[in-house]
Motif scaffolding. Sequence first.
Motif, PDB file in Angstrom:
ATOM      1  N   ASP A  62      -1.473  18.125 -20.251  1.00  0.00           N
ATOM      2  CA  ASP A  62      -0.778  17.368 -19.216  1.00  0.00           C
ATOM      3  C   ASP A  62      -1.762  17.006 -18.125  1.00  0.00           C
ATOM      4  OD1 ASP A  62       1.698  17.337 -20.353  1.00  0.00           O
ATOM      5  OD2 ASP A  62       2.359  19.183 -19.400  1.00  0.00           O
ATOM      6  N   GLY A  63      -1.520  15.873 -17.523  1.00  0.00           N
ATOM      7  CA  GLY A  63      -2.407  15.458 -16.448  1.00  0.00           C
ATOM      8  C   GLY A  63      -1.630  14.888 -15.286  1.00  0.00           C
ATOM      9  N   GLN A  64      -2.162  15.061 -14.097  1.00  0.00           N
ATOM     10  CA  GLN A  64      -1.578  14.480 -12.901  1.00  0.00           C
ATOM     11  C   GLN A  64      -2.601  13.548 -12.298  1.00  0.00           C
ATOM     12  OE1 GLN A  64      -0.072  17.387 -10.198  1.00  0.00           O
ATOM     13  NE2 GLN A  64       1.377  18.209 -11.655  1.00  0.00           N
ATOM     14  N   PHE A  65      -2.117  12.423 -11.806  1.00  0.00           N
ATOM     15  CA  PHE A  65      -2.982  11.433 -11.193  1.00  0.00           C
ATOM     16  C   PHE A  65      -2.348  11.016  -9.880  1.00  0.00           C
ATOM     17  CE2 PHE A  65      -4.338   6.870 -10.866  1.00  0.00           C
ATOM     18  CZ  PHE A  65      -5.663   7.128 -10.560  1.00  0.00           C
ATOM     19  N   ALA A  66      -2.958  11.427  -8.785  1.00  0.00           N
ATOM     20  CA  ALA A  66      -2.484  11.054  -7.456  1.00  0.00           C
ATOM     21  C   ALA A  66      -3.434  10.000  -6.906  1.00  0.00           C
ATOM     22  CB  ALA A  66      -2.448  12.264  -6.542  1.00  0.00           C
ATOM     23  N   THR A  67      -2.882   8.957  -6.315  1.00  0.00           N
ATOM     24  CA  THR A  67      -3.713   7.869  -5.814  1.00  0.00           C
ATOM     25  C   THR A  67      -3.051   7.145  -4.651  1.00  0.00           C
ATOM     26  OG1 THR A  67      -4.898   5.858  -6.456  1.00  0.00           O
ATOM     27  CG2 THR A  67      -2.748   6.176  -7.424  1.00  0.00           C
ATOM     28  N   PHE A  68      -3.885   6.492  -3.867  1.00  0.00           N
ATOM     29  CA  PHE A  68      -3.402   5.536  -2.868  1.00  0.00           C
ATOM     30  C   PHE A  68      -3.561   4.190  -3.545  1.00  0.00           C
ATOM     31  CE2 PHE A  68      -3.929   2.668   0.779  1.00  0.00           C
ATOM     32  CZ  PHE A  68      -2.810   3.009   1.513  1.00  0.00           C
ATOM     33  N   LYS A 123       0.853  -1.184   0.000  1.00  0.00           N
ATOM     34  CA  LYS A 123       0.000   0.000   0.000  1.00  0.00           C
ATOM     35  C   LYS A 123       0.888   1.232   0.000  1.00  0.00           C
ATOM     36  CE  LYS A 123      -3.601  -2.328   2.627  1.00  0.00           C
ATOM     37  NZ  LYS A 123      -4.457  -2.298   3.816  1.00  0.00           N
ATOM     38  N   VAL A 124       0.603   2.166  -0.910  1.00  0.00           N
ATOM     39  CA  VAL A 124       1.453   3.341  -1.041  1.00  0.00           C
ATOM     40  C   VAL A 124       0.739   4.446  -1.812  1.00  0.00           C
ATOM     41  CG1 VAL A 124       2.538   2.561  -3.185  1.00  0.00           C
ATOM     42  CG2 VAL A 124       3.801   4.065  -1.649  1.00  0.00           C
ATOM     43  N   ASN A 125       1.105   5.680  -1.514  1.00  0.00           N
ATOM     44  CA  ASN A 125       0.645   6.811  -2.314  1.00  0.00           C
ATOM     45  C   ASN A 125       1.575   6.966  -3.509  1.00  0.00           C
ATOM     46  OD1 ASN A 125      -0.558   7.736   0.506  1.00  0.00           O
ATOM     47  ND2 ASN A 125      -1.645   8.782  -1.141  1.00  0.00           N
ATOM     48  N   VAL A 126       0.977   7.221  -4.660  1.00  0.00           N
ATOM     49  CA  VAL A 126       1.731   7.371  -5.907  1.00  0.00           C
ATOM     50  C   VAL A 126       1.196   8.589  -6.638  1.00  0.00           C
ATOM     51  CG1 VAL A 126       2.282   6.291  -8.126  1.00  0.00           C
ATOM     52  CG2 VAL A 126       2.048   4.871  -6.091  1.00  0.00           C
ATOM     53  N   LYS A 127       2.104   9.328  -7.258  1.00  0.00           N
ATOM     54  CA  LYS A 127       1.705  10.472  -8.088  1.00  0.00           C
ATOM     55  C   LYS A 127       2.328  10.289  -9.466  1.00  0.00           C
ATOM     56  CE  LYS A 127       1.700  15.464  -8.392  1.00  0.00           C
ATOM     57  NZ  LYS A 127       2.204  16.705  -7.831  1.00  0.00           N
ATOM     58  N   MET A 128       1.467  10.269 -10.489  1.00  0.00           N
ATOM     59  CA  MET A 128       1.926  10.101 -11.866  1.00  0.00           C
ATOM     60  C   MET A 128       1.583  11.348 -12.664  1.00  0.00           C
ATOM     61  SD  MET A 128       0.945   6.167 -12.715  1.00  0.00           S
ATOM     62  CE  MET A 128      -0.415   5.878 -11.602  1.00  0.00           C
ATOM     63  N   THR A 129       2.471  11.693 -13.569  1.00  0.00           N
ATOM     64  CA  THR A 129       2.250  12.817 -14.469  1.00  0.00           C
ATOM     65  C   THR A 129       2.437  12.312 -15.890  1.00  0.00           C
ATOM     66  OG1 THR A 129       3.184  14.314 -12.831  1.00  0.00           O
ATOM     67  CG2 THR A 129       2.978  15.158 -15.050  1.00  0.00           C
ATOM     68  N   GLY A 130       1.556  12.728 -16.766  1.00  0.00           N
ATOM     69  CA  GLY A 130       1.666  12.307 -18.154  1.00  0.00           C
ATOM     70  C   GLY A 130       0.573  12.925 -18.995  1.00  0.00           C
TER      71      GLY A 130
END
Length: 186
Positions: A145-151, A129-136
């Motif tokens: 451009d988009g950012q996607f932050a998720t647990f 389990k971890v928080n992740v932030k992706m940009t693309g």
Amino acid sequence: MWIFEQSLPIIIIAVIGGAILAGTMLQTGKQLFLYLLIGWIAVCSLLLALEFVIVTEGERIEAVVYDIAAALEANDVEGVTECVSVAVPNLKDQAERQMKLVEIESVKVKQNLEVTINRGSTPPIGIAKVNVKMTGHLRGNEVMDGQFATFLVLTFQLDPDGQWRVISYQFFDPRGEQAGEITPPV
């Protein structure tokens, strides 16, 4: 063993024990405590060396999480699908389809990575389990451009070849599982 998961508990124990022995040596003036302090430092140094040498199952799963992040950031479809278990071929196909739709620029795995292992199941199951932030951005639309932050919750299985591989994943609101599951933008 829990003590070999991280070096911080060993360092904390070493500092506390060393301070107690040094303080006792200074208070009593006895040379015995100097020898005990030297022995304590040697034992703690050995434990730290063992911690770096011993790779636990949890650390192996953590390494796979970082491998997946690196493969995503490199837009390496094969690298991502290598981390997916052959027991779930539809998950490999889904990963390939989604990666063809997006161009990922960065993936940041936050420091809250937590791994638990259920050894009672056959084969063993691990959950990261971890928080992740992706940009693309979407392929063909480099302006947006988009950012996607998720647990992110990844479920791993120990495959017959001895490698931990993903068998399922879920995206949750960045605040955690209690905040509810979300659907990725692609």
